[in-house]
Design a protein around this motif. Structure first.
Motif, PDB file in Angstrom:
ATOM      1  N   GLY A 267       0.803  -1.217   0.000  1.00  0.00           N
ATOM      2  CA  GLY A 267       0.000   0.000   0.000  1.00  0.00           C
ATOM      3  C   GLY A 267       0.833   1.262   0.000  1.00  0.00           C
ATOM      4  O   GLY A 267       0.306   2.364  -0.093  1.00  0.00           O
ATOM      5  N   MET A 268       2.157   1.111   0.115  1.00  0.00           N
ATOM      6  CA  MET A 268       3.007   2.300   0.032  1.00  0.00           C
ATOM      7  C   MET A 268       3.263   2.598  -1.443  1.00  0.00           C
ATOM      8  O   MET A 268       3.217   1.721  -2.293  1.00  0.00           O
ATOM      9  N   GLY A 269       3.523   3.865  -1.715  1.00  0.00           N
ATOM     10  CA  GLY A 269       3.792   4.226  -3.097  1.00  0.00           C
ATOM     11  C   GLY A 269       4.664   5.461  -3.162  1.00  0.00           C
ATOM     12  O   GLY A 269       5.001   6.047  -2.128  1.00  0.00           O
ATOM     13  N   VAL A 270       5.031   5.817  -4.357  1.00  0.00           N
ATOM     14  CA  VAL A 270       5.842   7.016  -4.539  1.00  0.00           C
ATOM     15  C   VAL A 270       5.136   7.946  -5.520  1.00  0.00           C
ATOM     16  O   VAL A 270       4.685   7.519  -6.582  1.00  0.00           O
ATOM     17  N   VAL A 271       5.014   9.208  -5.116  1.00  0.00           N
ATOM     18  CA  VAL A 271       4.426  10.208  -5.990  1.00  0.00           C
ATOM     19  C   VAL A 271       5.542  11.149  -6.434  1.00  0.00           C
ATOM     20  O   VAL A 271       6.288  11.675  -5.608  1.00  0.00           O
ATOM     21  N   GLU A 272       5.636  11.310  -7.742  1.00  0.00           N
ATOM     22  CA  GLU A 272       6.647  12.238  -8.270  1.00  0.00           C
ATOM     23  C   GLU A 272       5.999  13.611  -8.411  1.00  0.00           C
ATOM     24  O   GLU A 272       5.127  13.806  -9.267  1.00  0.00           O
ATOM     25  N   THR A 273       6.392  14.524  -7.520  1.00  0.00           N
ATOM     26  CA  THR A 273       5.825  15.873  -7.587  1.00  0.00           C
ATOM     27  C   THR A 273       6.883  16.812  -8.148  1.00  0.00           C
ATOM     28  O   THR A 273       8.060  16.447  -8.247  1.00  0.00           O
ATOM     29  N   THR A 274       6.463  18.011  -8.509  1.00  0.00           N
ATOM     30  CA  THR A 274       7.402  19.006  -9.012  1.00  0.00           C
ATOM     31  C   THR A 274       8.472  19.296  -7.968  1.00  0.00           C
ATOM     32  O   THR A 274       9.604  19.637  -8.286  1.00  0.00           O
ATOM     33  N   GLU A 275       8.101  19.135  -6.694  1.00  0.00           N
ATOM     34  CA  GLU A 275       9.004  19.484  -5.601  1.00  0.00           C
ATOM     35  C   GLU A 275       9.928  18.326  -5.212  1.00  0.00           C
ATOM     36  O   GLU A 275      10.889  18.528  -4.471  1.00  0.00           O
ATOM     37  N   GLY A 276       9.620  17.123  -5.681  1.00  0.00           N
ATOM     38  CA  GLY A 276      10.460  15.973  -5.353  1.00  0.00           C
ATOM     39  C   GLY A 276       9.601  14.729  -5.194  1.00  0.00           C
ATOM     40  O   GLY A 276       8.370  14.809  -5.223  1.00  0.00           O
ATOM     41  N   GLU A 277      10.252  13.583  -5.013  1.00  0.00           N
ATOM     42  CA  GLU A 277       9.509  12.328  -4.856  1.00  0.00           C
ATOM     43  C   GLU A 277       9.051  12.175  -3.411  1.00  0.00           C
ATOM     44  O   GLU A 277       9.833  12.384  -2.486  1.00  0.00           O
ATOM     45  N   ILE A 278       7.797  11.819  -3.246  1.00  0.00           N
ATOM     46  CA  ILE A 278       7.239  11.649  -1.893  1.00  0.00           C
ATOM     47  C   ILE A 278       6.742  10.211  -1.745  1.00  0.00           C
ATOM     48  O   ILE A 278       5.916   9.751  -2.531  1.00  0.00           O
ATOM     49  N   THR A 279       7.248   9.533  -0.739  1.00  0.00           N
ATOM     50  CA  THR A 279       6.772   8.187  -0.423  1.00  0.00           C
ATOM     51  C   THR A 279       5.609   8.311   0.550  1.00  0.00           C
ATOM     52  O   THR A 279       5.704   9.063   1.526  1.00  0.00           O
TER      53      THR A 279
END
Ligand SMILES: Nc1ncnc2c1ncn2[C@@H]1O[C@H](COP(=O)(O)OP(=O)(O)OP(=O)(O)O)[C@@H](O)[C@H]1O
Ligand SMILES: [Mg+2]
Length: 370
Positions: A267-279
């Motif tokens: 259920g964990m994931g990584v979101v690539e945002t403009t500000e950086g990758e967020i787990t």
């Protein structure tokens, strides 16, 4: 929390108003239930239909659709063409404006609901009931005082006593504290919740004040454009909002937008945002490539003036503005082009231009649809 069954059940309630600018759908298929003895709040921005919903339950507005049951009585049913008049609904109501009678004393104000209509209470019964209500709201000794000569908080309590004197099974309260100054409002917030809890009365409370809703309610429902968007326990709604509207309406969260680039079976994931990758934890509906917003509240961001040891979720920021609020500092900082809000202990001395490291704990990040 008490769970002795349902006291208020509203089903599929709709109410439209005709105005100069056309029709306004003030309540749009509203459905909810309130458990007996619960303090339930409708929260939402101005004009979202809170008062309309309350007034329909009190019988002050006539809905075009739906059903209202209080206790074991059907009070309104469009389909059956049934509508019990307001004074026969066994519901107490307190308004924002108190609506106490200026030409009457405290005693006369509280006694009024007992005297109107042919209720047949004796003088002695009236005296006893009024005294009981006055003691409940702690206005003893002020019985003979003209109502306008009371302070704001006392007038508020008088309005409450007048609503309680009939010993209704349900109390409806429409922004009853919003005319009080901040300090008194906080005090009344505590007094009111305490009193209603002690009486075990079922309360349906309306406010646009998120703090009031969080502090007082056992269950709260958030409304928007005549609809209930989310409902649940205040903590659950605050910590795990399901929609961006609710996250945004309660508090001042940060939203970092991006795309899911990784999702694991845990259920964990990584979101690539403009500000950086967020787990972060992904909700059930989320899948790779979805565009989402990562929501994190200011008080959940760890702020350090030296580099952080964490391997993930660290962002570098530059302080823009620090505002002193006594108990805390509100800080606005730039992560690249994005302004984020942070909440700092006042002992952390930051000023414009300072560089800081931010850590966004994965368990504090909520993934929402954009
Ligand atoms: N008597 C009326 N005639 C016409 N329109 C109305 C009437 N009462 C309410 N409305 C409209 O219905 C919508 C919902 O109003 P309502 O008073 O229920 O909002 P609210 O959530 O209580 O807002 P607030 O927080 O400002 O009290 C608004 O758009 C309002 O302008
Ligand atoms: Mg209102």
């Amino acid at each position: 929390m008490k769970h002795n069954g349902i006291m208020i059940k509203v089903s599929d309630l709709s109410k439209t108003f005709q105005t100069d600018r056309g029709e306004v759908l003030a309540a749009d298929q509203v459905s909810f239930s309130v458990q007996t003895g619960t303090f339930f709040t409708l929260l939402g921005p101005s004009g979202c239909g809170k008062s309309t919903t309350l007034r329909c339950i009190a019988g002050l507005e006539k809905p075009e659709q739906g059903e209202i049951v209080v206790g074991d009585r059907l009070l309104f049913s469009h389909n059956r063409g049934l509508s019990v008049p307001p004074h026969k609904r066994d519901i107490g109501m307190v308004f924002q404006s108190y609506a106490i009678w200026p030409h009457m004393t405290v005693f006369e104000n509280v006694a009024f609901p007992l005297k109107v209509g042919k209720k047949g209470f004796s003088r002695r019964q009236i005296g006893e009931k009024v005294q009981k209500a006055i003691i409940l709201v702690q206005l003893e000794g002020l019985e003979d005082r003209p109502a306008p000569q009371l302070s704001g908080g006392q007038q508020q309590r008088l309005a409450l006593a007048r609503a309680l004197v009939m010993e209704p099974q349900v109390l409806l309260l429409d922004e009853p504290l919003s005319n009080l100054d901040a300090k008194l409002r906080e005090q009344m917030r505590i007094e009111l919740t305490d009193l209603l809890n002690r009486l075990g009365i079922t309360a349906l409370y309306v406010t646009h004040d998120q703090l009031e809703a969080l502090a007082m309610s056992q269950i709260m429902a958030v409304m928007k454009d005549g609809k209930i968007i989310e409902w649940g326990e205040p903590k659950e709604i605050y910590i795990r909002p399901k929609t961006r509207f609710v996250a945004d309406f309660i508090g001042t969260p940060n939203f970092l937008e991006g795309k899911i680039i990784e999702g694991t079976s845990m259920g964990m994931g990584v979101v690539e945002t403009t500000e950086g990758e967020i787990t972060c934890q992904l909700p059930g509906w989320a899948k790779r490539e979805d565009r989402v917003a990562v929501c994190i509240r200011p008080e959940n961001v760890t702020v350090r003036q030296k580099p952080l040891n964490e391997e993930k979720n660290v962002l570098e920021a530059k302080v823009e503005l620090v505002t002193f609020f006594g108990e805390y500092n509100d800080c606005q900082a730039m992560v690249g082009e994005k302004m984020v809000r942070l909440r700092l202990h006042p002992s952390i001395d930051l000023k414009k231009g300072d560089g800081v490291s931010l850590f966004l704990p994965p368990e504090m990040c909520t993934v929402l649809k954009i």
